[in-house]
Scaffold this motif. Sequence first.
Motif, PDB file in Angstrom:
ATOM      1  N   UNK A 140      15.851   5.556  -2.946  1.00 30.27           N
ATOM      2  CA  UNK A 140      15.411   4.458  -3.805  1.00 30.27           C
ATOM      3  C   UNK A 140      14.751   3.338  -3.012  1.00 30.27           C
ATOM      4  N   UNK A 141      15.142   3.170  -1.757  1.00 32.76           N
ATOM      5  CA  UNK A 141      14.507   2.138  -0.934  1.00 32.76           C
ATOM      6  C   UNK A 141      13.057   2.513  -0.616  1.00 32.76           C
ATOM      7  N   UNK A 142      12.833   3.775  -0.287  1.00 33.18           N
ATOM      8  CA  UNK A 142      11.459   4.221  -0.003  1.00 33.18           C
ATOM      9  C   UNK A 142      10.604   4.135  -1.267  1.00 33.18           C
ATOM     10  N   UNK A 143      11.192   4.532  -2.384  1.00 36.67           N
ATOM     11  CA  UNK A 143      10.459   4.471  -3.633  1.00 36.67           C
ATOM     12  C   UNK A 143      10.064   3.025  -3.956  1.00 36.67           C
ATOM     13  N   UNK A 144      10.991   2.079  -3.697  1.00 37.74           N
ATOM     14  CA  UNK A 144      10.708   0.653  -3.930  1.00 37.74           C
ATOM     15  C   UNK A 144       9.582   0.171  -3.006  1.00 37.74           C
ATOM     16  N   UNK A 145       9.631   0.591  -1.734  1.00 35.44           N
ATOM     17  CA  UNK A 145       8.563   0.198  -0.796  1.00 35.44           C
ATOM     18  C   UNK A 145       7.220   0.774  -1.244  1.00 35.44           C
ATOM     19  N   UNK A 146       7.238   2.015  -1.695  1.00 32.42           N
ATOM     20  CA  UNK A 146       5.998   2.645  -2.160  1.00 32.42           C
ATOM     21  C   UNK A 146       5.431   1.923  -3.381  1.00 32.42           C
ATOM     22  N   UNK A 167       5.881  -1.286  -4.132  1.00 36.17           N
ATOM     23  CA  UNK A 167       5.347  -2.585  -3.697  1.00 36.17           C
ATOM     24  C   UNK A 167       4.031  -2.420  -2.937  1.00 36.17           C
ATOM     25  N   UNK A 168       3.879  -1.280  -2.248  1.00 35.70           N
ATOM     26  CA  UNK A 168       2.631  -1.017  -1.518  1.00 35.70           C
ATOM     27  C   UNK A 168       1.579  -0.364  -2.412  1.00 35.70           C
ATOM     28  N   UNK A 169       1.925  -0.222  -3.696  1.00 41.22           N
ATOM     29  CA  UNK A 169       1.031   0.369  -4.696  1.00 41.22           C
ATOM     30  C   UNK A 169       0.688   1.835  -4.382  1.00 41.22           C
ATOM     31  N   UNK A 170       1.572   2.493  -3.625  1.00 37.84           N
ATOM     32  CA  UNK A 170       1.407   3.935  -3.421  1.00 37.84           C
ATOM     33  C   UNK A 170       1.731   4.678  -4.706  1.00 37.84           C
TER      34      UNK A 170
END
Length: 272
Positions: free
Chosen positions: A98-104, A106-109
């Motif tokens: 979930x942390x990676x998904x949140x970063x993605x 926010x980075x609009x990935x």
Amino acid sequence: MDKNSNSFTFTFAIVMVVVVGALLALIYSSLKPAQDENVRREKMQNILAAMNVHVARDEAPAIYQKTVTSVPLVDARGRLVEGVDTDPVNGPGFALDVQKQYRDERARVIGADDMKYPLYVAEKDGRPLYILPVVGTGLWGPIWGYVAVSDDGRTVVGSTFDHKGETPGLGAEINTKFFTDQFPGKTIADERGEFTSIKVYKGGSQTTSPHGVDGISGGTITSDGVDEMLRRTLAIYYNYLSSLGGGMAQAISASAGDATEAQEETATEEQP
């Protein structure tokens, strides 16, 4: 070769870089499985801690598998994602970072609507509990945690929070009992069923509110991050839990069962 020549120095340096790099890669590869297992056990340990089940990291897998019964996924609109394996250990819900998904996001990935939210369904003392992962941003980096909610879908049973680099003595206090002990008994919705979240107040104001806790003194930005993280994430989970009404565990179990049956029927139809 002349050991005093520049070519010898460059060649020696290149060889050393390659050798040391290869050794480091070999050590990393050999330790990676153990690191992944430690991360997996720590995750189970934190999920259990949110339910006020405190165990050593090595004991966490056995207790987790006895306690957590399924991990369905909820989409960004609070709807159950059907057709997903809800196995609490080997299903995609537990594996979802979930942390990676949140970063993605926010980075609009990925888009906000593409995000998925694992819902840990557990049983403690004969009653179902729901453990909700939350992730956000503090002053210096990511913050995250788990909030356990009782079978009424709105009363908090316990919580854990952690951070990557908040200031010791200030924002880093979110992972202490001083902060987390305020959560049990608070509710994320009012008596009418309207979502309220858990508000993190400044300076101890309104902490008698059934929906409020005291923020960290001197850690205003981290407290605001926890407040935003809870409000944003719990709203999605509450959309789903409130839609079930009474008998939430049975509804979740039935939905998971329907999904499993659908998968089995599909597999049967595909057989020659």
